[in-house]
Design a protein around this motif. Sequence first.
Motif, PDB file in Angstrom:
ATOM      1  N   VAL A  45     -38.517  39.493  17.044  1.00 55.49           N
ATOM      2  CA  VAL A  45     -39.387  39.196  15.905  1.00 55.49           C
ATOM      3  C   VAL A  45     -39.693  37.704  15.833  1.00 55.49           C
ATOM      4  CG1 VAL A  45     -39.522  39.284  13.381  1.00 55.49           C
ATOM      5  CG2 VAL A  45     -38.486  41.169  14.634  1.00 55.49           C
ATOM      6  N   SER A  46     -38.735  36.876  16.230  1.00 54.96           N
ATOM      7  CA  SER A  46     -38.885  35.426  16.078  1.00 54.96           C
ATOM      8  C   SER A  46     -39.946  34.832  17.003  1.00 54.96           C
ATOM      9  CB  SER A  46     -37.547  34.729  16.326  1.00 54.96           C
ATOM     10  OG  SER A  46     -37.193  34.819  17.688  1.00 54.96           O
ATOM     11  N   ARG A  47     -40.414  35.588  17.965  1.00 47.99           N
ATOM     12  CA  ARG A  47     -41.427  35.068  18.891  1.00 47.99           C
ATOM     13  C   ARG A  47     -42.831  35.074  18.290  1.00 47.99           C
ATOM     14  NH1 ARG A  47     -39.144  38.976  22.855  1.00 47.99           N
ATOM     15  NH2 ARG A  47     -37.154  38.060  23.394  1.00 47.99           N
ATOM     16  N   GLY A  48     -42.996  35.753  17.167  1.00 43.46           N
ATOM     17  CA  GLY A  48     -44.312  35.851  16.542  1.00 43.46           C
ATOM     18  C   GLY A  48     -44.718  34.568  15.836  1.00 43.46           C
ATOM     19  N   ARG A  49     -45.837  34.659  15.130  1.00 47.28           N
ATOM     20  CA  ARG A  49     -46.365  33.484  14.428  1.00 47.28           C
ATOM     21  C   ARG A  49     -46.556  33.748  12.934  1.00 47.28           C
ATOM     22  NH1 ARG A  49     -48.592  29.750  18.198  1.00 47.28           N
ATOM     23  NH2 ARG A  49     -48.760  30.674  20.255  1.00 47.28           N
ATOM     24  N   ASN A  50     -45.911  34.751  12.418  1.00 47.32           N
ATOM     25  CA  ASN A  50     -46.073  35.059  10.997  1.00 47.32           C
ATOM     26  C   ASN A  50     -44.849  34.587  10.209  1.00 47.32           C
ATOM     27  OD1 ASN A  50     -44.139  36.917  11.700  1.00 47.32           O
ATOM     28  ND2 ASN A  50     -45.492  38.690  11.560  1.00 47.32           N
ATOM     29  N   GLU A  51     -44.861  34.874   8.918  1.00 51.17           N
ATOM     30  CA  GLU A  51     -43.772  34.416   8.047  1.00 51.17           C
ATOM     31  C   GLU A  51     -42.435  35.059   8.426  1.00 51.17           C
ATOM     32  OE1 GLU A  51     -42.512  34.476   3.357  1.00 51.17           O
ATOM     33  OE2 GLU A  51     -44.626  34.684   3.867  1.00 51.17           O
ATOM     34  N   THR A  52     -42.473  36.323   8.801  1.00 51.65           N
ATOM     35  CA  THR A  52     -41.244  37.007   9.215  1.00 51.65           C
ATOM     36  C   THR A  52     -40.644  36.319  10.433  1.00 51.65           C
ATOM     37  OG1 THR A  52     -42.078  39.097   8.358  1.00 51.65           O
ATOM     38  CG2 THR A  52     -40.276  39.217   9.946  1.00 51.65           C
ATOM     39  N   ALA A  53     -41.491  35.940  11.375  1.00 49.97           N
ATOM     40  CA  ALA A  53     -41.017  35.254  12.581  1.00 49.97           C
ATOM     41  C   ALA A  53     -40.381  33.913  12.223  1.00 49.97           C
ATOM     42  CB  ALA A  53     -42.166  35.054  13.561  1.00 49.97           C
ATOM     43  N   GLU A  54     -40.990  33.203  11.295  1.00 51.72           N
ATOM     44  CA  GLU A  54     -40.431  31.911  10.879  1.00 51.72           C
ATOM     45  C   GLU A  54     -39.057  32.090  10.237  1.00 51.72           C
ATOM     46  OE1 GLU A  54     -43.221  29.951   8.333  1.00 51.72           O
ATOM     47  OE2 GLU A  54     -44.782  29.910   9.876  1.00 51.72           O
ATOM     48  N   LEU A  58     -35.422  30.832  11.513  1.00 52.21           N
ATOM     49  CA  LEU A  58     -34.550  30.074  10.616  1.00 52.21           C
ATOM     50  C   LEU A  58     -33.139  30.665  10.616  1.00 52.21           C
ATOM     51  CD1 LEU A  58     -34.318  27.856   8.399  1.00 52.21           C
ATOM     52  CD2 LEU A  58     -35.008  29.616   6.759  1.00 52.21           C
ATOM     53  N   LEU A  59     -33.044  31.977  10.458  1.00 55.65           N
ATOM     54  CA  LEU A  59     -31.730  32.621  10.429  1.00 55.65           C
ATOM     55  C   LEU A  59     -31.041  32.520  11.790  1.00 55.65           C
ATOM     56  CD1 LEU A  59     -29.598  34.136   8.865  1.00 55.65           C
ATOM     57  CD2 LEU A  59     -30.757  36.274   9.455  1.00 55.65           C
ATOM     58  N   LEU A  60     -31.778  32.735  12.863  1.00 51.12           N
ATOM     59  CA  LEU A  60     -31.187  32.620  14.202  1.00 51.12           C
ATOM     60  C   LEU A  60     -30.658  31.205  14.448  1.00 51.12           C
ATOM     61  CD1 LEU A  60     -33.705  34.719  16.312  1.00 51.12           C
ATOM     62  CD2 LEU A  60     -31.306  35.265  15.879  1.00 51.12           C
ATOM     63  N   GLY A  61     -31.397  30.215  14.000  1.00 49.31           N
ATOM     64  CA  GLY A  61     -30.946  28.830  14.140  1.00 49.31           C
ATOM     65  C   GLY A  61     -29.662  28.575  13.367  1.00 49.31           C
ATOM     66  N   ARG A  62     -29.574  29.129  12.175  1.00 49.09           N
ATOM     67  CA  ARG A  62     -28.363  28.960  11.364  1.00 49.09           C
ATOM     68  C   ARG A  62     -27.169  29.663  12.005  1.00 49.09           C
ATOM     69  NH1 ARG A  62     -31.069  30.063   5.417  1.00 49.09           N
ATOM     70  NH2 ARG A  62     -32.240  28.109   5.333  1.00 49.09           N
ATOM     71  N   VAL A  63     -27.415  30.848  12.544  1.00 44.40           N
ATOM     72  CA  VAL A  63     -26.331  31.589  13.197  1.00 44.40           C
ATOM     73  C   VAL A  63     -25.856  30.825  14.427  1.00 44.40           C
ATOM     74  CG1 VAL A  63     -25.748  33.714  14.431  1.00 44.40           C
ATOM     75  CG2 VAL A  63     -27.074  33.825  12.323  1.00 44.40           C
ATOM     76  N   PRO A 100     -29.960  33.569  23.083  1.00 48.75           N
ATOM     77  CA  PRO A 100     -29.953  33.065  24.462  1.00 48.75           C
ATOM     78  C   PRO A 100     -29.388  31.649  24.609  1.00 48.75           C
ATOM     79  CG  PRO A 100     -32.180  33.706  23.787  1.00 48.75           C
ATOM     80  CD  PRO A 100     -31.291  33.893  22.614  1.00 48.75           C
ATOM     81  N   ASN A 101     -29.543  30.819  23.600  1.00 54.81           N
ATOM     82  CA  ASN A 101     -29.071  29.433  23.696  1.00 54.81           C
ATOM     83  C   ASN A 101     -27.550  29.326  23.734  1.00 54.81           C
ATOM     84  OD1 ASN A 101     -31.752  28.793  23.525  1.00 54.81           O
ATOM     85  ND2 ASN A 101     -31.661  28.093  21.412  1.00 54.81           N
ATOM     86  N   LEU A 102     -26.853  30.424  23.523  1.00 53.60           N
ATOM     87  CA  LEU A 102     -25.392  30.400  23.497  1.00 53.60           C
ATOM     88  C   LEU A 102     -24.768  30.768  24.841  1.00 53.60           C
ATOM     89  CD1 LEU A 102     -24.785  32.093  20.028  1.00 53.60           C
ATOM     90  CD2 LEU A 102     -24.638  29.663  20.587  1.00 53.60           C
ATOM     91  N   ARG A 103     -25.582  30.964  25.860  1.00 53.82           N
ATOM     92  CA  ARG A 103     -25.052  31.409  27.161  1.00 53.82           C
ATOM     93  C   ARG A 103     -23.996  30.455  27.712  1.00 53.82           C
ATOM     94  NH1 ARG A 103     -30.634  33.028  28.492  1.00 53.82           N
ATOM     95  NH2 ARG A 103     -30.675  35.281  28.220  1.00 53.82           N
ATOM     96  N   ASP A 104     -24.289  29.164  27.712  1.00 54.41           N
ATOM     97  CA  ASP A 104     -23.329  28.198  28.258  1.00 54.41           C
ATOM     98  C   ASP A 104     -22.036  28.177  27.444  1.00 54.41           C
ATOM     99  OD1 ASP A 104     -25.094  27.531  30.258  1.00 54.41           O
ATOM    100  OD2 ASP A 104     -25.889  25.767  29.209  1.00 54.41           O
ATOM    101  N   ALA A 105     -22.169  28.236  26.133  1.00 60.00           N
ATOM    102  CA  ALA A 105     -20.983  28.244  25.272  1.00 60.00           C
ATOM    103  C   ALA A 105     -20.163  29.507  25.515  1.00 60.00           C
ATOM    104  CB  ALA A 105     -21.399  28.144  23.804  1.00 60.00           C
ATOM    105  N   ARG A 106     -20.853  30.639  25.720  1.00 60.11           N
ATOM    106  CA  ARG A 106     -20.137  31.898  26.001  1.00 60.11           C
ATOM    107  C   ARG A 106     -19.382  31.802  27.320  1.00 60.11           C
ATOM    108  NH1 ARG A 106     -24.983  35.123  24.618  1.00 60.11           N
ATOM    109  NH2 ARG A 106     -25.143  35.495  26.840  1.00 60.11           N
TER     110      ARG A 106
END
Length: 179
Positions: A45-54, A58-63, A100-106
């Motif tokens: 969903v985050s790949r889109g350009r609508n409010e839901t994607a934003e 935001l939530l993925l970044g916080r997680v 995906p950004n957590l691969r190295d940390a994993r």
Amino acid sequence: MLSASEESFGEHPISNEGLTDPDVIRAWWYLVTGNYGAVAPLARVSRGRNETAEQAQLLLGRVEEHLLERKEALTLPIENIIDFGLAQSLADHMEVSGIPNLRDARRELAQALRDAQRVSGMADELRARNAFFQLQEMAASRRTRDRMEAGEGFEQLASTFPETVWGARAVKRLELQRR
């Protein structure tokens, strides 16, 4: 009489501030209960350009930030069963979150867990922990035979691994049963 106000609830380290989309809020609620897998679908969903994607971004970044903070708070190298459990839980959360950004940390965490298994006494701790959890399941069984075998198993665990954290817990459990 107590009322349910915001102050009566604990704060979760991952904020829900600014989240209004029902699907993103639902994912946040699952996070609060420890289900980090709930954010995995948000990656699409985050790949889109609508409010839901934003909001999903935001939530993925916080997680991601929260999980990396937890990793930084870990004591590496892992030298005891408590830290091993925390690291294993964190590795599981990172894996199921699908970020995906957590691969190295994993990978780093997985290596630390493998190295920890070679630490003196850790093998006994892990065997004792696994046995304790299996015995707990048996102790909660409806079958009387399983519960009796669990009691015997706790006694064996306490005598076989008395120096481990889980062996000590078995001793305490037996003491409580005898009261």
